[in-house]
Design a protein around this motif. Structure first.
Motif, PDB file in Angstrom:
ATOM      1  N   LYS A  71       7.308 -42.032   0.471  1.00 11.33           N
ATOM      2  CA  LYS A  71       7.327 -41.483   1.827  1.00 11.33           C
ATOM      3  C   LYS A  71       7.792 -42.591   2.750  1.00 11.33           C
ATOM      4  CE  LYS A  71       3.865 -37.875   1.415  1.00 11.33           C
ATOM      5  NZ  LYS A  71       2.558 -37.368   1.870  1.00 11.33           N
ATOM      6  N   ASP A  72       8.749 -42.266   3.627  1.00 15.81           N
ATOM      7  CA  ASP A  72       9.233 -43.282   4.557  1.00 15.81           C
ATOM      8  C   ASP A  72       8.248 -43.450   5.716  1.00 15.81           C
ATOM      9  OD1 ASP A  72       9.771 -41.227   6.407  1.00 15.81           O
ATOM     10  OD2 ASP A  72      11.902 -41.172   5.934  1.00 15.81           O
ATOM     11  N   SER A  73       8.599 -44.296   6.682  1.00 15.43           N
ATOM     12  CA  SER A  73       7.694 -44.622   7.786  1.00 15.43           C
ATOM     13  C   SER A  73       7.358 -43.402   8.653  1.00 15.43           C
ATOM     14  CB  SER A  73       8.295 -45.732   8.654  1.00 15.43           C
ATOM     15  OG  SER A  73       9.547 -45.315   9.166  1.00 15.43           O
ATOM     16  N   GLU A  74       8.174 -42.358   8.581  1.00 21.44           N
ATOM     17  CA  GLU A  74       7.907 -41.134   9.344  1.00 21.44           C
ATOM     18  C   GLU A  74       7.230 -40.066   8.492  1.00 21.44           C
ATOM     19  OE1 GLU A  74      11.813 -40.290  10.799  1.00 21.44           O
ATOM     20  OE2 GLU A  74      11.815 -42.089  12.050  1.00 21.44           O
ATOM     21  N   GLY A  75       6.846 -40.416   7.257  1.00 17.12           N
ATOM     22  CA  GLY A  75       6.142 -39.482   6.399  1.00 17.12           C
ATOM     23  C   GLY A  75       7.033 -38.526   5.637  1.00 17.12           C
ATOM     24  N   VAL A  76       8.355 -38.746   5.666  1.00 16.72           N
ATOM     25  CA  VAL A  76       9.300 -37.893   4.943  1.00 16.72           C
ATOM     26  C   VAL A  76       9.364 -38.351   3.486  1.00 16.72           C
ATOM     27  CG1 VAL A  76      11.697 -37.114   4.781  1.00 16.72           C
ATOM     28  CG2 VAL A  76      10.652 -37.476   7.032  1.00 16.72           C
ATOM     29  N   HIS A  78      10.903 -38.804  -0.192  1.00 18.65           N
ATOM     30  CA  HIS A  78      12.222 -39.015  -0.801  1.00 18.65           C
ATOM     31  C   HIS A  78      12.075 -39.044  -2.314  1.00 18.65           C
ATOM     32  CE1 HIS A  78      14.246 -40.181   2.973  1.00 18.65           C
ATOM     33  NE2 HIS A  78      13.044 -40.598   3.304  1.00 18.65           N
TER      34      HIS A  78
END
Length: 182
Positions: A71-76, A78
């Motif tokens: 999860k990236d820094s925005e919670g998305v 991948h």
């Protein structure tokens, strides 16, 4: 060494194993190799807070494909497919392939669980450089964990198309999808 791992896979020559191991209390997963007798344990991936798993050896044993999820820094979330040399060098994302569970065909293509049409997972096949993507399944159900037969003619996989996860098999081109378990 006293270590634990899963997603164990043999190198084509039978001399090595590749595995996934947990680090940082499970926040980081990495790919490791070792000799078939358990010696020469080597960590190949080190990306903190990334989940590297499902290593797959190329037919010549020179490369290892693997899934990287995070999860990236925005919670998305991948889900990516990566390739590296079998010693861990030259780690490169195959940017056109979105998904996980990579497996090589005997001719060097990659079969994988792909993100497709906003779905969690279908089964797809592509060249190892990410070109010529073909989606082999396309329905409303999740389909996971493709395994290529040793002769490269068939793919076994899990599908929830009939309500619960069952095992199916299909030809390498996606035809003749047949349910095996009930």
């Amino acid at each position: 060494p006293n270590v634990t791992g899963d997603y164990v896979t043999w190198s084509p020559d039978g001399k090595k194993l590749a595995v996934r191991q947990y680090h940082d209390g499970g926040k980081t997963w990495s790919i490791h190799t070792m000799n078939s007798d358990g010696t020469n344990w080597k960590r190949l991936t080190y990306e903190k807070n990334k989940w590297d798993s499902v290593p797959a050896w190329s037919p010549d044993g020179k490369k290892i494909a693997f899934a990287r999820e995070y999860k990236d820094s925005e919670g998305v979330f991948h889900a990516e497919i990566w390739m590296m040399n079998s010693d861990g060098s030259e780690q490169t994302q195959i940017e056109s392939l979105k998904g996980s569970n990579p497996h090589f065909t005997p001719d060097g293509r990659i079969v994988y669980s792909s993100e497709y049409k906003d779905k969690k997972s279908e089964i797809s096949i592509a060249n190892s450089d990410g070109s010529n993507i073909m989606h082999l399944t396309d329905n409303d159900a999740d389909e996971w964990h493709p395994e290529v037969s040793p002769d490269g003619r068939h793919i076994a996989f899990m599908s929830k198309r009939d309500g619960s996860f069952e095992i199916y098999v299909m030809d390498i081109d996606g035809s003749n999808q047949t349910r095996l378990t009930f």
